[in-house]
Design a protein around this motif. Structure first.
Motif, PDB file in Angstrom:
ATOM      1  N   VAL A   1      -3.082  10.310 -15.607  1.00  0.00           N
ATOM      2  CA  VAL A   1      -2.235   9.356 -15.579  1.00  0.00           C
ATOM      3  C   VAL A   1      -2.641   7.776 -15.025  1.00  0.00           C
ATOM      4  O   VAL A   1      -2.955   6.562 -15.605  1.00  0.00           O
ATOM      5  N   LEU A   2      -3.754   7.851 -14.475  1.00  0.00           N
ATOM      6  CA  LEU A   2      -4.143   6.951 -13.974  1.00  0.00           C
ATOM      7  C   LEU A   2      -5.127   6.393 -14.836  1.00  0.00           C
ATOM      8  O   LEU A   2      -5.569   5.039 -15.371  1.00  0.00           O
TER       9      LEU A   2
ATOM     10  N   ILE B   1       4.539   8.136  -7.892  1.00  0.00           N
ATOM     11  CA  ILE B   1       3.794   6.950  -8.886  1.00  0.00           C
ATOM     12  C   ILE B   1       2.908   7.398  -9.919  1.00  0.00           C
ATOM     13  O   ILE B   1       2.849   6.491 -11.122  1.00  0.00           O
ATOM     14  N   LEU B   2       2.233   8.910  -9.853  1.00  0.00           N
ATOM     15  CA  LEU B   2       1.634   8.984 -10.268  1.00  0.00           C
ATOM     16  C   LEU B   2       2.149   9.875 -11.378  1.00  0.00           C
ATOM     17  O   LEU B   2       1.020  10.317 -12.253  1.00  0.00           O
ATOM     18  N   LYS B   3       2.956  10.143 -11.380  1.00  0.00           N
ATOM     19  CA  LYS B   3       4.041  11.220 -12.045  1.00  0.00           C
ATOM     20  C   LYS B   3       3.991  11.168 -13.205  1.00  0.00           C
ATOM     21  O   LYS B   3       3.904  12.671 -14.737  1.00  0.00           O
ATOM     22  N   SER B   4       4.144   9.855 -14.208  1.00  0.00           N
ATOM     23  CA  SER B   4       3.765   9.316 -14.943  1.00  0.00           C
ATOM     24  C   SER B   4       3.627   7.969 -15.903  1.00  0.00           C
ATOM     25  O   SER B   4       3.445   7.129 -14.165  1.00  0.00           O
ATOM     26  N   LEU B   5       2.858   7.631 -16.581  1.00  0.00           N
ATOM     27  CA  LEU B   5       2.825   6.007 -16.907  1.00  0.00           C
ATOM     28  C   LEU B   5       3.746   5.173 -16.898  1.00  0.00           C
ATOM     29  O   LEU B   5       3.661   4.465 -16.739  1.00  0.00           O
TER      30      LEU B   5
ATOM     31  N   HIS C   1       1.054  -1.026  -0.491  1.00  0.00           N
ATOM     32  CA  HIS C   1       0.061  -0.332  -0.080  1.00  0.00           C
ATOM     33  C   HIS C   1       1.013   1.496  -0.125  1.00  0.00           C
ATOM     34  O   HIS C   1       2.017   1.691   1.332  1.00  0.00           O
ATOM     35  N   LEU C   2       0.764   1.862  -0.803  1.00  0.00           N
ATOM     36  CA  LEU C   2       1.884   3.190  -1.585  1.00  0.00           C
ATOM     37  C   LEU C   2       0.895   4.123  -0.549  1.00  0.00           C
ATOM     38  O   LEU C   2       0.233   5.721  -1.513  1.00  0.00           O
TER      39      LEU C   2
ATOM     40  N   HIS D   1      -6.613  13.235  -4.812  1.00  0.00           N
ATOM     41  CA  HIS D   1      -7.647  13.920  -4.409  1.00  0.00           C
ATOM     42  C   HIS D   1      -7.296  15.158  -4.331  1.00  0.00           C
ATOM     43  O   HIS D   1      -6.626  15.970  -5.719  1.00  0.00           O
ATOM     44  N   LYS D   2      -7.969  16.002  -3.493  1.00  0.00           N
ATOM     45  CA  LYS D   2      -8.135  17.677  -3.297  1.00  0.00           C
ATOM     46  C   LYS D   2      -6.986  18.421  -2.689  1.00  0.00           C
ATOM     47  O   LYS D   2      -6.364  18.577  -2.192  1.00  0.00           O
ATOM     48  N   THR D   3      -5.744  17.456  -4.199  1.00  0.00           N
ATOM     49  CA  THR D   3      -4.862  18.285  -3.696  1.00  0.00           C
ATOM     50  C   THR D   3      -3.810  18.973  -5.070  1.00  0.00           C
ATOM     51  O   THR D   3      -4.206  18.594  -5.834  1.00  0.00           O
ATOM     52  N   SER D   4      -2.554  19.816  -4.050  1.00  0.00           N
ATOM     53  CA  SER D   4      -2.020  20.339  -6.096  1.00  0.00           C
ATOM     54  C   SER D   4      -1.517  19.035  -6.933  1.00  0.00           C
ATOM     55  O   SER D   4      -1.262  18.120  -6.786  1.00  0.00           O
ATOM     56  N   GLY D   5      -1.757  18.794  -8.065  1.00  0.00           N
ATOM     57  CA  GLY D   5      -1.572  18.301  -9.363  1.00  0.00           C
ATOM     58  C   GLY D   5      -2.638  16.768  -9.500  1.00  0.00           C
ATOM     59  O   GLY D   5      -2.451  16.328 -10.089  1.00  0.00           O
ATOM     60  N   ALA D   6      -3.926  16.786  -8.282  1.00  0.00           N
ATOM     61  CA  ALA D   6      -4.632  15.755  -9.007  1.00  0.00           C
ATOM     62  C   ALA D   6      -5.073  15.977 -10.284  1.00  0.00           C
ATOM     63  O   ALA D   6      -5.561  14.538 -10.406  1.00  0.00           O
TER      64      ALA D   6
END
Length: 308
Positions: free
Chosen positions: A292-293, A253-257, A246-247, A281-286
């Motif tokens: 990416v997801l 890890i969602l920086k890029s594919l 669980h990360l 979630h509601k964060t910067s970069g979401a």
């Protein structure tokens, strides 16, 4: 190369963690989207309150998962994790069996020893020592497994008791509810080796309950080796227990594919069977993370689909 299939032929499952921090009118879209994307499982935290989100919107895990079960079709649903801090195995097992029924067998039970903080203090009990917490957790898992695996349970332990307890409303044992035990220390790993279908790690935290844990491939590899030795001592084949990472700090890890595939392959190669990453979630970069997801859902998850 977009490939996260182990050389053994077993396909590593990919799941998401969804925080119970939105009103259901909003949250339902996230759960439905995770299902439509094709993720193998979706989990939520089972806390009364949670670290930096104290006094902020935070809903209960079991009703949330019950609602999610009603609007999803295929995705596995689970707690990551439930603990003895404010739960007793007897009434909790009844909730588990009910949720398993409502989800048509898609429920996965994640259990952990818990830590200090709001969950441990809200009922007004004195803080447990590390020894008592470990002992309680061992009994908690043992009794919960008995309740889920046998029709009627009698149990007398140091911390928990059950008298003619029947978790299943049909009076039958439900062997299908998978038990995932979170453990990073030797005693917890022994509990997992004895009772779990899946072992869970979120890495390491210097102050559990106060500072978020973090997992790295090197740390997880060392933990898997320790788990293997304990499984052998317990006369259990280490390959017989799943390994879920669980990360909790996994937004990177969602920086890029490519980043996701690289990290996922590294965990796959060391024998990890399940990888859980945070749903943006509601964060910067979401917004960028969600893209990416979506790429993972399009380019990676179809490879994970069972062959016919």
């Amino acid at each position: 190369m977009l490939n996260i299939m182990p050389t053994t032929g077993e396909k590593m499952r990919v799941g998401v963690r969804i925080l119970p921090s939105e009103n259901w009118k909003i949250a339902q879209h996230t759960w439905r989207l995770a299902d439509q994307m094709g993720f193998d499982h979706a989990w939520t935290y089972d806390h009364v309150a949670w670290r930096e989100r104290m006094r902020q919107t935070w809903f209960s895990a079991i009703p949330t998962l019950t609602a999610a079960a009603a609007i999803t079709q295929k995705i596995g649903l689970g707690t990551l994790v439930s603990s003895p801090n404010f739960r007793h195995p007897v009434p909790f097992s009844k909730e588990i069996v009910t949720l398993d029924d409502l989800s048509s067998g898609r429920f996965m039970l994640g259990l952990g020893a818990g830590s200090g903080g709001a969950d441990a203090e809200v009922l007004g009990s004195k803080p447990w020592s590390a020894t008592e917490r470990s002992e309680r957790f061992d009994e908690f898992v043992e009794l919960t497994e008995k309740l889920l695996r046998t029709a009627v349970t009698d149990y007398s332990g140091q911390y928990y008791r059950a008298v003619q307890a029947s978790a299943d409303p049909d009076g039958q044992a439900r062997t299908r509810v998978p038990i995932a035990v979170a453990a990073t220390g030797p005693r917890g790993m022994r509990t997992a080796a004895r009772h779990a279908d899946i072992w869970v790690t979120n890495g390491y935290s210097p102050k559990p309950g106060l500072i978020a844990p973090n997992a790295t491939p090197a740390l997880v590899k060392d933990q898997i080796n320790k788990l293997a030795r304990i499984c052998e001592e317990e006369e259990r084949d280490p390959l017989d227990i799943g390994k879920l990472v669980h990360l909790t700090q996994g937004h990177a890890i969602l920086k890029s594919l490519g980043t996701f595939v690289s990290v996922a392959n590294e965990y796959r190669d060391m024998g990890v069977t399940d990888l859980v990453i945070p749903f943006p979630h509601k964060t910067s970069g979401a917004h960028e993370q969600l893209k990416v997801l979506e790429q993972i859902a399009t380019a990676v998850l179809p490879q994970q689909a069972p062959t016919t």
